[in-house]
Motif scaffolding. Structure first.
Motif, PDB file in Angstrom:
ATOM      1  N   ASN A  30       0.872  -1.178   0.000  1.00  0.00           N
ATOM      2  CA  ASN A  30       0.000   0.000   0.000  1.00  0.00           C
ATOM      3  C   ASN A  30       0.908   1.227   0.000  1.00  0.00           C
ATOM      4  N   ALA A  33      -0.010   4.947   1.160  1.00  0.00           N
ATOM      5  CA  ALA A  33      -0.213   5.219   2.587  1.00  0.00           C
ATOM      6  C   ALA A  33       1.104   5.346   3.361  1.00  0.00           C
ATOM      7  N   GLU A  34       2.242   5.238   2.632  1.00  0.00           N
ATOM      8  CA  GLU A  34       3.530   5.344   3.338  1.00  0.00           C
ATOM      9  C   GLU A  34       3.745   6.776   3.849  1.00  0.00           C
ATOM     10  N   ASN A  42      10.065   8.908  13.122  1.00  0.00           N
ATOM     11  CA  ASN A  42       9.087   8.152  12.339  1.00  0.00           C
ATOM     12  C   ASN A  42       8.179   7.384  13.298  1.00  0.00           C
ATOM     13  N   ARG A  44       5.896   5.313  12.892  1.00  0.00           N
ATOM     14  CA  ARG A  44       5.651   3.907  12.553  1.00  0.00           C
ATOM     15  C   ARG A  44       6.840   3.009  12.865  1.00  0.00           C
ATOM     16  N   SER A  45       7.962   3.620  13.348  1.00  0.00           N
ATOM     17  CA  SER A  45       9.054   2.787  13.851  1.00  0.00           C
ATOM     18  C   SER A  45       8.767   2.380  15.297  1.00  0.00           C
ATOM     19  N   GLY A  46       7.721   2.968  15.877  1.00  0.00           N
ATOM     20  CA  GLY A  46       7.344   2.639  17.255  1.00  0.00           C
ATOM     21  C   GLY A  46       6.324   1.517  17.289  1.00  0.00           C
ATOM     22  N   ARG A  47       5.627   1.416  18.424  1.00  0.00           N
ATOM     23  CA  ARG A  47       4.599   0.381  18.580  1.00  0.00           C
ATOM     24  C   ARG A  47       3.238   1.050  18.759  1.00  0.00           C
ATOM     25  N   VAL A  48       2.189   0.286  18.535  1.00  0.00           N
ATOM     26  CA  VAL A  48       0.836   0.840  18.567  1.00  0.00           C
ATOM     27  C   VAL A  48       0.391   1.113  20.008  1.00  0.00           C
ATOM     28  N   THR A  50      -2.860   3.113  20.406  1.00  0.00           N
ATOM     29  CA  THR A  50      -4.286   2.933  20.133  1.00  0.00           C
ATOM     30  C   THR A  50      -4.613   3.524  18.761  1.00  0.00           C
ATOM     31  N   SER A  51      -5.886   3.481  18.406  1.00  0.00           N
ATOM     32  CA  SER A  51      -6.292   4.069  17.130  1.00  0.00           C
ATOM     33  C   SER A  51      -7.716   4.562  17.244  1.00  0.00           C
ATOM     34  N   THR A  61      -3.785   6.307  13.799  1.00  0.00           N
ATOM     35  CA  THR A  61      -3.158   5.361  14.730  1.00  0.00           C
ATOM     36  C   THR A  61      -2.120   6.138  15.531  1.00  0.00           C
ATOM     37  N   TYR A  63       1.155   5.934  17.855  1.00  0.00           N
ATOM     38  CA  TYR A  63       2.285   5.058  18.155  1.00  0.00           C
ATOM     39  C   TYR A  63       3.128   5.693  19.252  1.00  0.00           C
ATOM     40  N   TRP A  91      -4.682   9.064   8.337  1.00  0.00           N
ATOM     41  CA  TRP A  91      -4.807   8.739   6.917  1.00  0.00           C
ATOM     42  C   TRP A  91      -6.211   9.062   6.401  1.00  0.00           C
TER      43      TRP A  91
END
Lengths: 151, 320
Positions: A30, A33-34, A42, A44-48, A50-51, A61, A63, A91
């Protein structure tokens, strides 16, 4: 006679040479969506953490880095230790072409980064660029989001 | 002249073989219709025409399908089709289950896996037309009359408080007990929650939101662009929560519902498409299903993406 021949060859076709299912789904990233741009971190280099889904068809989301995630998963108060980093990626949504009934990320609408006891930054556009100014209220909102339960 | 004779000879032999085949004609029973799917007439009409030959107790076959060996193939498809989905009995299941199956049905049609491609190759006009597909989609896009009651916020709150108090460990389990593996032996991997993000979905069909996470091997394959055949050791986790309306038009993460794993091992899991499938539900992470047959559900629904190594998600790169 002709008809019977047709029927027989047809019957053989059916039993012997069944074609494979049509390839309607190919391996695909995808790409739209990057997250691209000169971010201070960044997310998205972390962890989730919540969203959530915003009114008007965008999805976010949140992170965190290790310090933030470890805190969020054991506290409800959002009083992160100084220096903990959180990042929210928002997004635009699109229908999931592979699953009618689902919406997935399309282009990035914004990225926000907040450091506990530190600055709040907001990025927009493609590639993402910093939007000048701060927003203490929004920073607080992000820090107050509770972690999604992941047992 | 010899050519002619040869052709006639072959024709006669084929006829004889064809005729002999008709001797073996096992019966195709038509059990009673006990509870037909609950849906508007225009929706049922499409299903009757396009799907009932294999997915109902009202199978009607054209004459040429009654000739062996075609009959043997079609009979097998009907028996297997009914076992997977029977529109003549599904009406007895809860409304959500029926709707869920209609969503799955629309998706199998859209992805070209239903009606069966080998059936369409012979029955050229048997496919769902664009207009019919639009009718099915339109029905599902309209929410059922009393909108699904939002999950009670208090349940989510209690769950959250327990979870943070246990510092991220599974709840409802004593500290010395482990989460049980799935019925098929696939182990629960508690480290899933520390994997990197691959994508997320807003599933309005069943009012959940999901995060799809991947382990390091998955992440490396994404970075290298090698996602057509995921390497052994790849694991995906999909975590689902109930959607919790925030009262201002937005939706937040509600109670944790389940976590699912797909573990790639092309040898060990060769009989289940190369993946080990597992689903653990509720905050006590109870293995899903009654026996190992639960995994047939997973495999059937992931079948339309078989050419994508049975993976639905299009990964978003850049999470290293």
């Amino acid at each position: 006679m002709k008809q019977l021949f047709a029927a027989i060859s047809f019957v053989l076709l059916l039993s012997g040479c069944s074609p494979n299912p049509p390839k309607t789904v190919y391996p695909q990233l995808n790409r739209e969506a990057e997250v691209h741009g000169g971010l201070s971190w960044n997310p998205r280099s972390g962890r989730v953490i919540t969203s959530w889904i915003n009114p008007g068809g965008t999805m976010t989301t949140l992170y965190g880095d290790d310090m933030a995630v470890n805190y969020a998963r054991s506290h409800a108060d959002g009083a992160y230790p100084a220096g903990a980093k959180l990042g929210a990626v928002t997004w635009k949504q699109q229908e999931d072409a592979r699953w009618f009934g689902g919406r997935i990320p399309a282009q990035v609408a914004s990225v926000e980064i907040v450091v506990a006891g530190g600055p709040y930054e907001r990025y927009e556009g493609s590639p993402l660029a910093a939007v000048p100014g701060s927003d203490a209220e929004r920073a607080q909102f992000l820090l107050q989001q509770r972690a999604a339960v992941m047992p | 002249m010899t050519r002619m004779r040869f052709l006639t000879g072959t024709g006669i032999v084929l006829l004889l073989i064809g005729g002999a085949m008709q001797a073996y004609h096992p019966k195709l029973e038509s059990p009673p219709v006990t509870a037909e799917i609950q849906a508007p007439e225009e929706v049922r009409q499409i299903l009757r025409q396009r799907c009932y030959s294999c997915h109902s107790n009202e199978t009607k076959l054209p004459w040429y399908d009654n000739l062996a060996p075609a009959y043997w193939v079609v009979r097998g498809d009907v028996l297997e089709g009914r076992e997977h989905l029977n529109f003549s009995t599904i009406g007895a299941k809860p409304e959500a289950v029926q709707r869920g199956m209609l969503f799955e049905s629309v998706n199998t049609v859209q992805l070209g896996s239903m009606p069966l491609p080998r059936y369409l190759a012979v029955h050229r006009d048997a496919g769902v037309t664009p207009d019919e597909l639009a009718t099915l989609r339109h029905y599902l896009e309209t929410p059922p009359a009393p909108a699904a009651a939002p999950a009670p916020a208090t349940a989510a709150e209690t769950q959250f408080q327990h979870w943070i108090a246990s510092n991220g460990k599974p709840m409802g389990t004593r500290p010395d007990t482990q989460v049980q593996p799935e019925w098929n032996g696939v182990p629960f991997l508690p480290e899933y929650k520390n994997w990197k993000p691959i994508s997320s979905t807003d599933r309005w069909d069943n009012h959940t939101m999901r995060q799809i996470l991947g382990n390091d091997i998955a992440l490396k394959a994404i970075a290298d662009g090698k996602i057509d055949n995921w390497p052994d050791g790849t694991v995906f986790a999909k975590v689902a929560w109930l959607q919790q309306p925030d009262g201002k038009g937005g939706i937040t993460t509600g109670a944790f519902q389940q976590v699912e794993l797909m573990i790639k091992d092309s040898k060990k899991y060769a009989s289940t498409e190369g993946w080990g499938w597992g689903r653990w539900r509720g905050d006590d992470l109870k293995p899903y299903g009654k026996d190992a047959a639960f995994q047939n559900e997973c495999i059937s629904c992931h079948e339309p993406v078989a050419h994508n190594d049975h993976v639905y998600t299009a990964p978003i790169g850049g999470a290293q």
